[in-house]
Design an enzyme around this catalytic site. Structure first.
Site, PDB file in Angstrom:
ATOM      1  N   SER A   1      -6.287   1.916  15.757  1.00 51.79           N
ATOM      2  CA  SER A   1      -6.983   1.518  14.527  1.00 51.79           C
ATOM      3  C   SER A   1      -7.904   0.347  14.843  1.00 51.79           C
ATOM      4  O   SER A   1      -7.446  -0.714  15.280  1.00 51.79           O
ATOM      5  CB  SER A   1      -5.965   1.100  13.469  1.00 51.79           C
ATOM      6  OG  SER A   1      -6.642   0.448  12.416  1.00 51.79           O
TER       7      SER A   1
ATOM      8  N   HIS B   1      -8.896   5.606  14.573  1.00 52.71           N
ATOM      9  CA  HIS B   1      -8.580   5.437  13.154  1.00 52.71           C
ATOM     10  C   HIS B   1      -9.491   4.356  12.563  1.00 52.71           C
ATOM     11  O   HIS B   1      -9.567   3.240  13.083  1.00 52.71           O
ATOM     12  CB  HIS B   1      -7.112   5.045  13.015  1.00 52.71           C
ATOM     13  CG  HIS B   1      -6.628   4.962  11.615  1.00 52.71           C
ATOM     14  ND1 HIS B   1      -6.239   6.074  10.887  1.00 52.71           N
ATOM     15  CD2 HIS B   1      -6.457   3.903  10.792  1.00 52.71           C
ATOM     16  CE1 HIS B   1      -5.837   5.694   9.680  1.00 52.71           C
ATOM     17  NE2 HIS B   1      -5.974   4.374   9.587  1.00 52.71           N
TER      18      HIS B   1
ATOM     19  N   ASP C   1     -10.479   2.248   9.181  1.00 50.98           N
ATOM     20  CA  ASP C   1      -9.999   1.824   7.862  1.00 50.98           C
ATOM     21  C   ASP C   1     -11.139   1.339   6.986  1.00 50.98           C
ATOM     22  O   ASP C   1     -11.764   0.322   7.283  1.00 50.98           O
ATOM     23  CB  ASP C   1      -8.975   0.688   8.025  1.00 50.98           C
ATOM     24  CG  ASP C   1      -7.668   1.193   8.591  1.00 50.98           C
ATOM     25  OD1 ASP C   1      -7.105   2.142   8.027  1.00 50.98           O
ATOM     26  OD2 ASP C   1      -7.218   0.635   9.608  1.00 50.98           O
TER      27      ASP C   1
ATOM     28  N   MET D   1     -12.008  -0.184   3.414  1.00 52.19           N
ATOM     29  CA  MET D   1     -11.365  -0.871   2.273  1.00 52.19           C
ATOM     30  C   MET D   1     -12.446  -1.425   1.359  1.00 52.19           C
ATOM     31  O   MET D   1     -13.482  -1.898   1.840  1.00 52.19           O
ATOM     32  CB  MET D   1     -10.493  -2.018   2.769  1.00 52.19           C
ATOM     33  CG  MET D   1      -9.437  -1.601   3.778  1.00 52.19           C
ATOM     34  SD  MET D   1      -8.391  -2.999   4.208  1.00 52.19           S
ATOM     35  CE  MET D   1      -7.472  -2.320   5.596  1.00 52.19           C
TER      36      MET D   1
ATOM     37  N   HIS E   1      -9.900   6.629   7.040  1.00 49.21           N
ATOM     38  CA  HIS E   1      -8.858   6.366   6.037  1.00 49.21           C
ATOM     39  C   HIS E   1      -9.507   5.590   4.895  1.00 49.21           C
ATOM     40  O   HIS E   1      -9.800   4.399   5.038  1.00 49.21           O
ATOM     41  CB  HIS E   1      -7.729   5.568   6.723  1.00 49.21           C
ATOM     42  CG  HIS E   1      -6.652   5.089   5.815  1.00 49.21           C
ATOM     43  ND1 HIS E   1      -5.687   4.182   6.219  1.00 49.21           N
ATOM     44  CD2 HIS E   1      -6.363   5.373   4.521  1.00 49.21           C
ATOM     45  CE1 HIS E   1      -4.869   3.931   5.217  1.00 49.21           C
ATOM     46  NE2 HIS E   1      -5.263   4.638   4.165  1.00 49.21           N
TER      47      HIS E   1
ATOM     48  N   MET F   1      -9.484   3.615   1.771  1.00 50.07           N
ATOM     49  CA  MET F   1      -8.682   2.818   0.831  1.00 50.07           C
ATOM     50  C   MET F   1      -9.646   2.287  -0.222  1.00 50.07           C
ATOM     51  O   MET F   1      -9.941   1.085  -0.286  1.00 50.07           O
ATOM     52  CB  MET F   1      -7.984   1.675   1.582  1.00 50.07           C
ATOM     53  CG  MET F   1      -6.774   2.141   2.365  1.00 50.07           C
ATOM     54  SD  MET F   1      -6.257   0.947   3.619  1.00 50.07           S
ATOM     55  CE  MET F   1      -7.316   1.459   4.962  1.00 50.07           C
TER      56      MET F   1
ATOM     57  N   MET G   1       1.868   5.843   4.524  1.00 53.70           N
ATOM     58  CA  MET G   1       1.743   4.406   4.773  1.00 53.70           C
ATOM     59  C   MET G   1       3.140   3.828   4.990  1.00 53.70           C
ATOM     60  O   MET G   1       4.028   3.987   4.148  1.00 53.70           O
ATOM     61  CB  MET G   1       1.093   3.700   3.582  1.00 53.70           C
ATOM     62  CG  MET G   1      -0.383   3.983   3.372  1.00 53.70           C
ATOM     63  SD  MET G   1      -1.444   3.764   4.822  1.00 53.70           S
ATOM     64  CE  MET G   1      -1.133   2.048   5.261  1.00 53.70           C
TER      65      MET G   1
ATOM     66  N   ASP H   1       1.109   5.171   9.455  1.00 48.81           N
ATOM     67  CA  ASP H   1       0.163   4.061   9.579  1.00 48.81           C
ATOM     68  C   ASP H   1       0.791   2.767   9.076  1.00 48.81           C
ATOM     69  O   ASP H   1       1.117   2.647   7.892  1.00 48.81           O
ATOM     70  CB  ASP H   1      -1.087   4.421   8.753  1.00 48.81           C
ATOM     71  CG  ASP H   1      -2.211   3.410   8.898  1.00 48.81           C
ATOM     72  OD1 ASP H   1      -2.088   2.487   9.713  1.00 48.81           O
ATOM     73  OD2 ASP H   1      -3.224   3.577   8.186  1.00 48.81           O
TER      74      ASP H   1
HETATM   75  C1  DX5 Z   1      -3.545  -0.990   6.939  1.00 47.58           C
HETATM   76  C2  DX5 Z   1      -4.347   0.023   7.711  1.00 47.58           C
HETATM   77  C3  DX5 Z   1      -3.855   0.289   9.073  1.00 47.58           C
HETATM   78  C4  DX5 Z   1      -3.816  -0.894  10.002  1.00 47.58           C
HETATM   79  C5  DX5 Z   1      -2.508  -0.807  10.703  1.00 47.58           C
HETATM   80  O1  DX5 Z   1      -3.818  -0.890   5.598  1.00 47.58           O
HETATM   81  O2  DX5 Z   1      -4.420   1.259   7.038  1.00 47.58           O
HETATM   82  O3  DX5 Z   1      -4.572   1.359   9.689  1.00 47.58           O
HETATM   83  O4  DX5 Z   1      -4.844  -0.935  10.945  1.00 47.58           O
HETATM   84  O5  DX5 Z   1      -2.326  -1.960  11.418  1.00 47.58           O
HETATM   85  P1  DX5 Z   1      -1.019  -2.249  12.261  1.00 47.58           P
HETATM   86  O6  DX5 Z   1      -0.876  -1.141  13.250  1.00 47.58           O
HETATM   87  O7  DX5 Z   1      -1.328  -3.571  12.869  1.00 47.58           O
HETATM   88  O8  DX5 Z   1       0.114  -2.304  11.278  1.00 47.58           O
HETATM   89 ZN    ZN Z   2      -5.269   3.023   8.136  1.00 51.63          ZN
END
Ligand code: DX5
Ligand code: ZN
Length: 219
Positions: free
Chosen positions: A7, A32, A34, A36, A65, A67, A136, A174
């Protein structure tokens, strides 16, 4: 065999291109990403322009992903930008069945993400339309959080639901996964393991990726 998906949330954003190259060199297949929005989750990260640049920069599959609130409004932009897997949160979508169809029709692998509080039974009707389900194992929004210990039990429940419908939907996890629990994740039934801080937060991300792969392999 389970796949490790680094990620980029924990990568050095000032050197993102090089961070991605490092993962290519050690044989990663999936990255991956993210997204947000500061609304559905408190944090704000990257959006369409960065996904577009990443897809031009790398051959790795981009596992985006989302969010974000109201993903129906923006999924097409992420598809145009080059997402290969596109995951929307169950908690954000009113017409999930229709949205999954739309993503698939556009040639992208659709996935649904469940927050820790959302039961896997919520997916019973739409499961055949999912390429993958992302569970999650932390509350979404930040890297480096502590793994929620009941998550592997949830993986097993999801695996049973998938098997009961005779499907081959992939299970992704994740949040809070590292060297110490990656094997248990795979033994529970996880196919795709997301890891952010365990890889990019380590002294040697290449070595951390390889070690994660090693720990994940069940012989
Ligand atoms: C958190 C993200 C994850 C994040 C995970 O909301 O969706 O993808 O990068 O991070 P780690 O592996 O550090 O928990
Ligand atoms: Zn994620």
């Amino acid at each position: 065999m389970a796949v490790i998906a680094p990620s980029i949330l924990s990568a050095d954003f000032m050197n993102l291109g090089e961070e991605v190259r490092r993962m290519e060199k050690v044989g990663a297949q999936i990255l991956h990403v993210d997204v947000m929005d500061g609304n559905f989750v408190p944090n704000l990260t990257i959006g369409v322009p960065v996904v577009e640049k990443l897809s031009q920069w790398t051959e790795l599959s981009l596992d985006v992903h989302l969010m974000i609130a109201n993903p129906e409004q923006t999924v097409d932009l992420y598809i145009d930008a080059g997402a290969n897997y596109l995951s929307v949160h169950f908690e954000t979508v009113l017409h999930l069945d229709r949205l999954l169809d739309r993503i698939r029709e556009r040639g992208v692998q659709p996935g649904v993400v469940l927050n820790p509080h959302t039961p896997v039974s919520a997916l019973e009707e739409v499961l055949p339309k999912c390429h993958h389900v992302l569970l999650m194992s932390v509350n979404p929004g930040f890297g480096g959080q502590q793994f929620i210990s009941s998550s592997f039990q949830k993986v097993r429940k999801l695996k049973s639901l998938i098997d009961s419908q005779d499907l081959s939907v992939k299970i992704e996890i994740d949040g809070g996964i590292g060297l110490g629990n990656v094997r248990e994740a795979v033994e529970s039934g996880v196919d795709i393991v997301v890891a952010g801080s365990a890889i990019f937060g380590s002294e040697d991300p290449e070595e951390a990726f390889l070690q994660m792969e090693k720990n994940a392999s069940i012989n």
